[in-house]
Design a protein around this motif. Structure first.
Motif, PDB file in Angstrom:
ATOM      1  N   UNK A 351       0.830  -1.204   0.000  1.00 29.86           N
ATOM      2  CA  UNK A 351       0.000   0.000   0.000  1.00 29.86           C
ATOM      3  C   UNK A 351       0.864   1.254   0.000  1.00 29.86           C
ATOM      4  N   UNK A 352       0.377   2.298  -0.661  1.00 28.11           N
ATOM      5  CA  UNK A 352       1.035   3.598  -0.616  1.00 28.11           C
ATOM      6  C   UNK A 352       0.571   4.354   0.636  1.00 28.11           C
ATOM      7  N   UNK A 353       1.220   5.481   0.899  1.00 23.11           N
ATOM      8  CA  UNK A 353       0.935   6.248   2.124  1.00 23.11           C
ATOM      9  C   UNK A 353      -0.310   7.106   1.938  1.00 23.11           C
ATOM     10  N   UNK A 359      -6.067  -0.461   5.309  1.00 24.56           N
ATOM     11  CA  UNK A 359      -7.146  -1.228   4.691  1.00 24.56           C
ATOM     12  C   UNK A 359      -6.662  -1.891   3.407  1.00 24.56           C
ATOM     13  N   UNK A 360      -5.847  -1.176   2.624  1.00 20.38           N
ATOM     14  CA  UNK A 360      -5.298  -1.742   1.397  1.00 20.38           C
ATOM     15  C   UNK A 360      -4.355  -2.898   1.720  1.00 20.38           C
ATOM     16  N   UNK A 361      -3.528  -2.751   2.752  1.00 25.71           N
ATOM     17  CA  UNK A 361      -2.644  -3.849   3.132  1.00 25.71           C
ATOM     18  C   UNK A 361      -3.431  -5.058   3.616  1.00 25.71           C
ATOM     19  N   UNK A 362      -4.583  -4.840   4.254  1.00 27.24           N
ATOM     20  CA  UNK A 362      -5.464  -5.959   4.597  1.00 27.24           C
ATOM     21  C   UNK A 362      -5.922  -6.679   3.329  1.00 27.24           C
ATOM     22  N   UNK A 363      -6.357  -5.894   2.345  1.00 28.18           N
ATOM     23  CA  UNK A 363      -6.837  -6.460   1.088  1.00 28.18           C
ATOM     24  C   UNK A 363      -5.727  -7.222   0.373  1.00 28.18           C
ATOM     25  N   UNK A 364      -4.544  -6.627   0.285  1.00 31.95           N
ATOM     26  CA  UNK A 364      -3.428  -7.289  -0.390  1.00 31.95           C
ATOM     27  C   UNK A 364      -3.038  -8.570   0.332  1.00 31.95           C
ATOM     28  N   UNK A 420       8.926   3.373   6.420  1.00 28.52           N
ATOM     29  CA  UNK A 420       8.543   4.449   7.321  1.00 28.52           C
ATOM     30  C   UNK A 420       7.032   4.519   7.525  1.00 28.52           C
ATOM     31  N   UNK A 421       6.295   3.785   6.721  1.00 29.98           N
ATOM     32  CA  UNK A 421       4.837   3.797   6.833  1.00 29.98           C
ATOM     33  C   UNK A 421       4.342   2.517   7.489  1.00 29.98           C
ATOM     34  N   UNK A 422       5.141   2.000   8.441  1.00 28.92           N
ATOM     35  CA  UNK A 422       4.767   0.747   9.091  1.00 28.92           C
ATOM     36  C   UNK A 422       3.383   0.848   9.701  1.00 28.92           C
ATOM     37  N   UNK A 423       2.509  -0.149   9.447  1.00 20.90           N
ATOM     38  CA  UNK A 423       1.132  -0.061   9.925  1.00 20.90           C
ATOM     39  C   UNK A 423       1.017  -0.362  11.402  1.00 20.90           C
TER      40      UNK A 423
END
Length: 451
Positions: A351-353, A359-364, A420-423
């Motif tokens: 996912x991008x920032x 939510x996108x990382x959940x989907x991926x 740097x965008x760790x969820x």
């Protein structure tokens, strides 16, 4: 699931409730909310106050979440803010609860010193009996008070105090003064120590729900869509332009691209993309080994890669395409053109920032389920469900790997994977959307909703 529980990968960080005082307060709150009580003298609770032990006792693991719509909660301590949320029905619920506790921590600390705080996450609807109800959920508000009604009494006392100050004969109104004294015995001096909780409401534009097989709603975007892990036809006609399911790989890929929601891992800032892809390749080997009945007990990373070399021709196409991408990143090889129809495609993305990042990382993660590390970090509900169907050897390997490579340094593992965008452990509370974008026309041509 005992391997996960023993390693703290399931039911970890729950709050223990063992003192008679706290058990009694919990029972008062439980009776207040549900009419039920527990006979247990010690148990563990999550951020919402749900206890898996009490769920077993009552034979009802939704005893604080009837119908899976408006989640109720019991707060015994502000320490619950660091606990996980179990039996998740909406991806935003944990963040909402955590944000509520953090924003009201001093007040909640004072209230829970004397009593339990009971409340509810109130959705815009009271039931999600049919898919169209999901589209009506646009806001979640929080209602909360102690079991003794401290906040309600404090509000009444504040109003009486205002009357006392404003009415000319307030000093001579014995009934008014008596009422104030009675309430003050329960609330304390609200003029010097006001007891109030912030009124909090949260927009629900973009979220995942466990209902109807797992549904992702993306409404706060220029090109909105609904994506379901089940059959989109079962959702029926929804008031949104596009509805996709996991068979619509091309449309999902275009949706992510048009909304700038995902990027190739090897081109992402702040991560070692090649190392991440190599790890994904290892997970794909583990999955193939399970299918072949290979014993992976005690297998190291070197063992996994030796297995891959010796049986390369038997590995699935995902492995070989990811290897080509690693060659491009490390050895200036030819850029592999992986189309969205290819089973490796969603393994190559992150996912991008954006506000929808988690939510996108959940989907991926759900679209690329062989990557067990990302699945565990980003979508525990699906991870636990799939885990139950794995062989003992894969269960053992996965539990050992997550304990060794993730559990000991969660922040470091997330930074290595997501930069740097760790969820966060769960998706963030959604920001307020400036407008309703559902009526916007998307770019996917003649794809029909629910067909």
């Amino acid at each position: 699931m005992h391997r996960l529980i023993q390693r703290g990968l399931m039911f970890g960080n729950l709050i223990e409730v063992a003192s008679p005082v706290l058990v009694e307060r919990y029972n008062r709150a439980l009776k207040h909310l549900t009419g039920k009580t527990t006979n247990l003298t010690d148990f563990h609770i999550d951020i919402s106050g749900y206890s898996p032990e009490i769920g077993d006792e009552l034979d009802d693991h939704l005893y604080l979440n009837h119908g899976g719509c408006n989640r109720q909660f019991i707060l015994l301590t502000t320490d619950q803010k660091s606990a996980p949320l179990l039996n998740i029905k909406f991806s935003t619920s944990r963040d909402i609860l955590r944000h509520f506790i953090e924003e009201n921590e001093p007040q909640l600390f004072a209230l829970t010193a004397r009593d339990a705080v009971a409340g509810e996450l109130v959705n815009s609807v009271f039931s999600v009996s049919q898919p169209s109800n999901l589209m009506d959920i646009r806001k979640v508000t929080i209602e909360a008070d102690t079991t003794e009604g401290t906040l309600r009494d404090a509000e009444k006392l504040g109003a009486l105090a205002d009357r006392f100050k404003q009415e000319e004969d307030g000093w001579f109104d014995d009934v008014l003064i008596a009422d104030m004294i009675t309430l003050a015995k329960r609330t304390g001096d609200v003029t010097r120590n006001p007891v109030t909780l912030k009124h909090m409401a949260f927009d629900q534009q973009d979220y995942w729900t466990a209902h109807f097989g797992g549904v992702y709603l993306f409404r706060g975007l220029a090109h909105p869509a609904v994506i379901t892990a089940g059959d989109k036809a079962e959702l029926g006609k929804l008031p949104i332009k596009y509805t996709f399911d996991f068979k619509d790989r091309n449309q999902i890929a275009k949706f992510l691209d048009y909304n700038d929601l995902a990027e190739p891992i090897v081109k992402a800032r702040g991560v070692d993309g090649a190392a991440i892809l190599r790890q994904k390749m290892d997970f794909i080997v583990v999955d193939a080994a399970q299918e072949a009945g290979v014993d992976l007990t005690g297998a190291t990373r070197s063992d996994i890669r030796r297995l891959a070399r010796n049986h390369a021709e038997q590995l699935p196409p995902e492995y070989h395409e990811l290897r080509k991408m690693v060659d491009w990143a490390e050895s200036d090889g030819k850029w592999p053109k992986i189309t969205s129809d290819h089973p490796a495609y969603f393994y190559t993305l992150r996912a991008t920032a954006t506000d929808q990042r988690d939510l996108v990382n959940m989907l991926l993660a759900e679209l690329a389920p062989k990557d067990i590390r990302q699945l565990f970090i980003c979508h525990k509900e699906v991870f636990y469900r799939l885990y139950q169907g794995w062989s003992d050897t894969k269960k053992s390997f996965v539990a050992d790997f997550l304990e060794r490579e993730y559990q000991v340094d969660k922040a470091g593992a997330r930074e290595a994977l997501f930069g740097f965008d760790a969820p966060l452990e769960m998706p963030r509370v959604m920001r307020r959307a400036s407008e309703d974008m559902i009526s916007r026309v998307g770019p996917w041509g003649a794809v029909k909703s629910g067909r």
